[in-house]
Design a protein around this motif. Structure first.
Motif, PDB file in Angstrom:
ATOM      1  N   VAL A 125       0.406  -1.660   1.712  1.00 21.34           N
ATOM      2  CA  VAL A 125      -0.515  -1.808   2.843  1.00 21.34           C
ATOM      3  C   VAL A 125      -0.662  -0.463   3.566  1.00 21.34           C
ATOM      4  CG1 VAL A 125      -0.895  -2.986   5.032  1.00 21.34           C
ATOM      5  CG2 VAL A 125       0.153  -4.215   3.127  1.00 21.34           C
ATOM      6  N   GLY A 126      -1.910  -0.063   3.772  1.00 20.92           N
ATOM      7  CA  GLY A 126      -2.181   1.205   4.478  1.00 20.92           C
ATOM      8  C   GLY A 126      -2.560   2.335   3.540  1.00 20.92           C
ATOM      9  N   ARG A 201      -6.472  -3.657   4.675  1.00 18.92           N
ATOM     10  CA  ARG A 201      -5.022  -3.899   4.742  1.00 18.92           C
ATOM     11  C   ARG A 201      -4.670  -5.329   4.328  1.00 18.92           C
ATOM     12  NH1 ARG A 201      -1.429  -0.833   8.135  1.00 18.92           N
ATOM     13  NH2 ARG A 201      -2.144   1.335   8.159  1.00 18.92           N
ATOM     14  N   GLU A 204      -4.807  -5.469   0.588  1.00 24.65           N
ATOM     15  CA  GLU A 204      -3.623  -4.833  -0.020  1.00 24.65           C
ATOM     16  C   GLU A 204      -2.414  -5.767   0.059  1.00 24.65           C
ATOM     17  OE1 GLU A 204      -3.835  -1.436   2.504  1.00 24.65           O
ATOM     18  OE2 GLU A 204      -4.876  -0.176   1.026  1.00 24.65           O
TER      19      GLU A 204
END
Ligand code: UDX
Length: 433
Positions: A125-126, A201, A204
């Motif tokens: 994530v990110g 995000r 993900e």
């Protein structure tokens, strides 16, 4: 549309070939010249059922080609997919993003006109934010949007999973990019495939949550299998009895030696790291990781116990080395834990796998590789079935009994019926029954 696919591994090659089969023009890129040369000469560097025909058909229609030099493909692309490897970083389990970041830098300098850059690889994530920042810094004038579009492809069923997915997940916060992604997946729209548009995000995290949940489901049924052995229940019936509940579902309830592959082991570890870094530990997933690791190691003991507790000087026939059938992939295969433990216990191993022996030989040079299942079985003190290849499901039991020194089968995939084999004089050990 024109697509550049960066990375020709299991994900990039399947995705590129399938997108070209949708009618788009795809150039699959890779830094590994030998891989590209193999593809350009009509070969396929990985085993995936149906992939060779799919590639050949689309190369013939000039919708699919391969290159090492990314300039032309990235310059012309409407969409560039980043489908490079994101292996577990040595030691700490974080996803290693060096290839993703390198691809982002390269893309930044080569795109022209509005281009959608898609992270297809499984990334923490990110990562989409980081990719966006790299491209913006490298080329402030670039017109682009970064989108997350995780894959849910199972090795051995990847083409089916791409063409008939349960859903497509697209993490996108840019209207024009959303239109491009809709156009890209239009063929799937037509057959009403659910397309989940969400934030980058969220997209993900969906990928990691999906794999971690599946790994948890498998580990749950594996622990139930161990309990079944202790209390005299049958795990196949337990799986059926709970799986008929639609809230549970019958898939991914096949007890076995533990999960392996290039995804569950690395994705569960990466999720644990992400969660710890975020201050929201995922203790269930942490337990799944350790239970699964212990299980793979415990399987050798199960085989040795079935042989009377001492494997010194004994020969074990092993059928199946790949982490699952219909693939040549050995990554994190249970065989990589089980076989070294058998050797450690003084046993000799003679093995057969229809597809993965070329890879296995590099990783386990100290075992004997056989031409077929019966050669592997011949003269062994016990037979252990590690991977449920179809061709192992209907072996000639009388022939096995005659060629084993002792009629002992340890079936770690429950592909045989215990009663039928016991009636034929086989000492049969399954999983959870
Ligand atoms: C998985 C996910 O299924 C896929 O959606 C994701 O994109 C990539 O990771 P894959 O790793 O190719 O796919 O194989 P999968 O079929 O999911 O099996 C993973 C492992 O779980 C294998 O070792 C398999 O033997 C094991 N498994 C699977 C079980 O032990 N029991 C089951 O019921 C199912």
């Amino acid at each position: 549309m024109r697509i550049a696919m960066v990375g020709t591994g299991y994900v990039g090659l399947v995705s590129g070939a399938c997108f070209s089969d949708f009618g788009h023009h795809v150039t699959c890129l890779d830094k590994d010249e030998s891989k590209i040369e193999t593809l350009q000469s009509g070969g396929v560097p990985i085993f995936e059922p149906g992939l060779d025909q799919l590639i050949a058909a689309n190369v013939k229609e000039k919708r699919l080609d391969f290159a090492v030099d990314p300039k032309k493909a990235m310059h012309e692309a409407d969409v560039i997919f980043i489908a490079v490897g994101t292996p577990s970083r040595r030691g700490d389990g974080h996803a290693d993003l060096k290839y993703v970041y390198a691809a982002a830098e390269e893309i930044a300098g080569l795109i022209s006109g509005f281009t959608v850059i898609v992270t297809k690889s499984t990334v923490p994530v990110g990562t989409g934010d980081a990719v966006e920042e790299i491209i913006r810094k490298t080329n402030p004038n670039a017109e682009f949007a970064v989108v997350s579009n995780p894959e849910f492809l199972r090795e051995g069923a990847a083409i089916e999973d791409f063409k008939r997915p349960d859903r497509v997940v697209i993490g996108c916060e840019h209207d024009r990019a959303r239109d491009v992604m809709r156009e890209l997946y239009r063929p799937l729209f037509l057959n009403e495939t659910p397309i989940v548009f969400t934030s980058r995000r969220t997209s993900e995290l969906i990928k990691y949550a999906a794999n971690a949940f599946l790994a948890t489901k498998i580990t749950f049924i594996n622990e139930m299998a161990t309990l079944c052995e202790k209390v005299g229940a049958d795990i196949q019936q337990v799986a059926k009895g709970i799986g008929l509940d639609k809230r549970i579902g019958g898939k991914f309830l096949n007890a076995g030696p533990g999960y392996g592959g290039s995804c569950f082991p690395k994705d569960t570890l990466a999720l644990v790291k992400t969660a710890n870094d975020a201050g929201a530990p995922v203790r269930i997933v942490e337990t799944v990781v350790s239970v699964n690791d212990d299980r793979k190691k415990a399987m050798a003991r199960k085989i040795i116990d079935a042989m009377g507790g001492d494997a010194t000087g004994m020969t074990v026939a092993v059928l199946g080395l790949a982490f699952k059938p219909n693939t040549d992939d050995m990554r994190d295969s249970p065989s990589l834990d089980i076989i070294p433990a058998l050797l450690e216990a003084g046993a000799k191993v003679q093995a057969y796998d229809p597809e993965s022996m070329h890879e296995a030989k590099e990783m386990m040079p100290d075992i004997t590789y056989c031409e077929n299942a019966y050669d592997a079985i011949s003269g062994a003190d016990a037979l252990a079935i590690l991977t449920e290849w179809d061709q192992f499901r209907a072996l000639d039991i009388d022939r096995i009994k005659a060629s084993l020194k002792t009629p002992l089968i340890v079936d770690l995939r429950n592909i045989y019926d215990p009663k039928a084999l016991r009636d034929q004089g086989i000492v049969y050990h399954g999983i959870g029954r």
